[in-house]
Design a protein around this motif. Structure first.
Motif, PDB file in Angstrom:
ATOM      1  N   ALA A  50      15.639 -14.447  14.666  1.00  0.00           N
ATOM      2  CA  ALA A  50      15.732 -15.123  13.241  1.00  0.00           C
ATOM      3  C   ALA A  50      17.149 -15.091  13.234  1.00  0.00           C
ATOM      4  N   LEU A  53      20.634 -12.495  12.870  1.00  0.00           N
ATOM      5  CA  LEU A  53      20.238 -10.686  13.333  1.00  0.00           C
ATOM      6  C   LEU A  53      19.997 -11.271  14.957  1.00  0.00           C
ATOM      7  N   LYS A  55      17.785 -11.307  16.649  1.00  0.00           N
ATOM      8  CA  LYS A  55      15.794 -10.986  16.879  1.00  0.00           C
ATOM      9  C   LYS A  55      14.947 -11.306  16.288  1.00  0.00           C
ATOM     10  N   ALA A  57      11.790 -13.009  14.528  1.00  0.00           N
ATOM     11  CA  ALA A  57      11.128 -12.854  13.137  1.00  0.00           C
ATOM     12  C   ALA A  57      10.149 -11.991  13.089  1.00  0.00           C
ATOM     13  N   GLU A  58       9.269 -11.737  13.522  1.00  0.00           N
ATOM     14  CA  GLU A  58       8.189 -10.414  13.243  1.00  0.00           C
ATOM     15  C   GLU A  58       8.569  -9.215  13.576  1.00  0.00           C
ATOM     16  N   GLN A  59       9.821  -8.522  14.531  1.00  0.00           N
ATOM     17  CA  GLN A  59      10.405  -7.794  14.542  1.00  0.00           C
ATOM     18  C   GLN A  59      11.569  -7.301  12.870  1.00  0.00           C
ATOM     19  N   VAL A  60      11.517  -7.923  12.737  1.00  0.00           N
ATOM     20  CA  VAL A  60      12.534  -8.412  11.418  1.00  0.00           C
ATOM     21  C   VAL A  60      11.822  -7.741  10.166  1.00  0.00           C
ATOM     22  N   MET A  61      11.142  -8.783  10.341  1.00  0.00           N
ATOM     23  CA  MET A  61       9.927  -7.938   8.951  1.00  0.00           C
ATOM     24  C   MET A  61       9.485  -6.902   8.948  1.00  0.00           C
ATOM     25  N   GLU A  63      10.604  -4.171  10.708  1.00  0.00           N
ATOM     26  CA  GLU A  63      11.766  -2.823   9.909  1.00  0.00           C
ATOM     27  C   GLU A  63      11.654  -3.030   8.594  1.00  0.00           C
ATOM     28  N   ASP A  64      11.834  -4.255   8.016  1.00  0.00           N
ATOM     29  CA  ASP A  64      11.969  -4.319   6.617  1.00  0.00           C
ATOM     30  C   ASP A  64      10.762  -3.675   6.475  1.00  0.00           C
TER      31      ASP A  64
END
Length: 301
Positions: A50, A53, A55, A57-61, A63-64
């Motif tokens: 992402a 960040l 990280k 992108a799926e991990q960012v999503m 965590e959100d």
């Protein structure tokens, strides 16, 4: 150490309703709430990061999603302790492992896939069929309300008393201050040898009587009553219990009972096989078609 109530979240509306329901349940039981998101994002994204960040992108999503779910739970029940985790694993395996150290698990009836719009999510079916703890799958139109408009807990009783399911149903009724309705379905031999389909609850008594002509049904009803009494013999006096035997297929009788219930509780027994616990036809049917949340409780020992 108190075992937590675990919720599988994925950002879908059903999973958010599961968070609401579980937050209320955790407050009732005085348990911590654990919100878990699981996905093998590395398999699909590789090293894609992402922007800004560093990280996936799926991990960012993910965590959100868990952060949003935690805020929702705390907004609803600020007195409940909430923890979160993001696991880079297949959801089924991650949740089954979580179930080994959980008081119970709560799942939405559908996930984010398009196929799940029509069918119960495969994750929910797999986890409900193999988890070592009770699994509550949120179905029905009032799935995010544990207390509001409370009516009753329905317990499906089979031929053999399922002590774990009985205990779970009793505790749920006590926590909510509602009656427990224990239902035992039974069928006469004429039902077992005919291909005719009858509505649940025997709503066509003349047709029912015609099919039973010459076949004594009373012994089967008496046996069902005895089995029901045996299953309920140790229920404490402070829980209001309604006993009911109904002629008909168990799955149809329970679906009919779920129409105005807060929770439908069914037991699931362990069978030989690589994956252990498997769902029988009754549990499988109510998970797909119940009008209220369904708790599948594994029989221990």
């Amino acid at each position: 150490m108190e075992l937590p109530l675990v919720v599988g979240v994925d950002g879908s509306e059903p999973s958010l309703r599961a968070v609401d329901w579980a937050a209320d349940e955790a407050a009732l039981r005085g348990l911590p709430l654990r919100l878990v998101y699981a996905s093998l994002w590395e398999r699909y994204e590789g090293t894609s990061l992402a922007k800004d960040l560093g990280k996936p992108a799926e991990q960012v999503m993910a965590e959100d999603i868990v952060a949003t779910s935690a805020r929702r739970a705390l907004s609803r029940r600020p007195d409940v302790k909430v923890t979160t985790d993001v696991l880079p694993e297949e959801p089924e395996y991650a949740l089954l492992r979580e179930g080994r150290t959980a008081a119970a698990m709560v799942l939405g009836s559908r996930g984010r896939s398009s196929l799940a719009e029509a069918l119960l999510g495969s994750v929910s079916v797999t986890v409900a069929g193999h988890a070592h703890c009770p699994v509550i799958v949120l179905r029905g139109s009032h799935v995010n309300q544990v207390r509001a408009g409370a009516r009753r807990i329905v317990l499906g009783v089979g031929e053999t008393a399922d002590a774990a399911a009985v205990r779970f149903a009793v505790e749920e009724a006590r926590l909510r201050g509602v009656p427990l309705e224990a239902v035992r379905a039974w069928r006469s031999p004429a039902y077992e040898t005919t291909d005719h389909t009858l509505p649940a609850g025997g709503r066509f008594p003349k047709l029912s009587a015609a099919l039973r002509e010459g076949v004594p049904a009373r012994p089967h009803e008496e046996q069902a009553t005895e089995e029901l009494e045996a299953a309920l013999r140790d229920i404490p006096a402070d829980v209001e219990v309604h006993r009911r035997t109904v002629e008909g297929q168990a799955r149809r009788v329970l679906l009919d009972a779920s129409a105005d219930a807060d929770l439908l509780v069914v037991g699931a027994r362990r069978r030989e096989g690589r994956f252990g616990l498997q769902l029988g036809p009754v549990a499988h049917t109510v998970l797909h078609h119940s009008a209220c949340p369904v708790a599948v409780v594994p029989q221990r020992g």
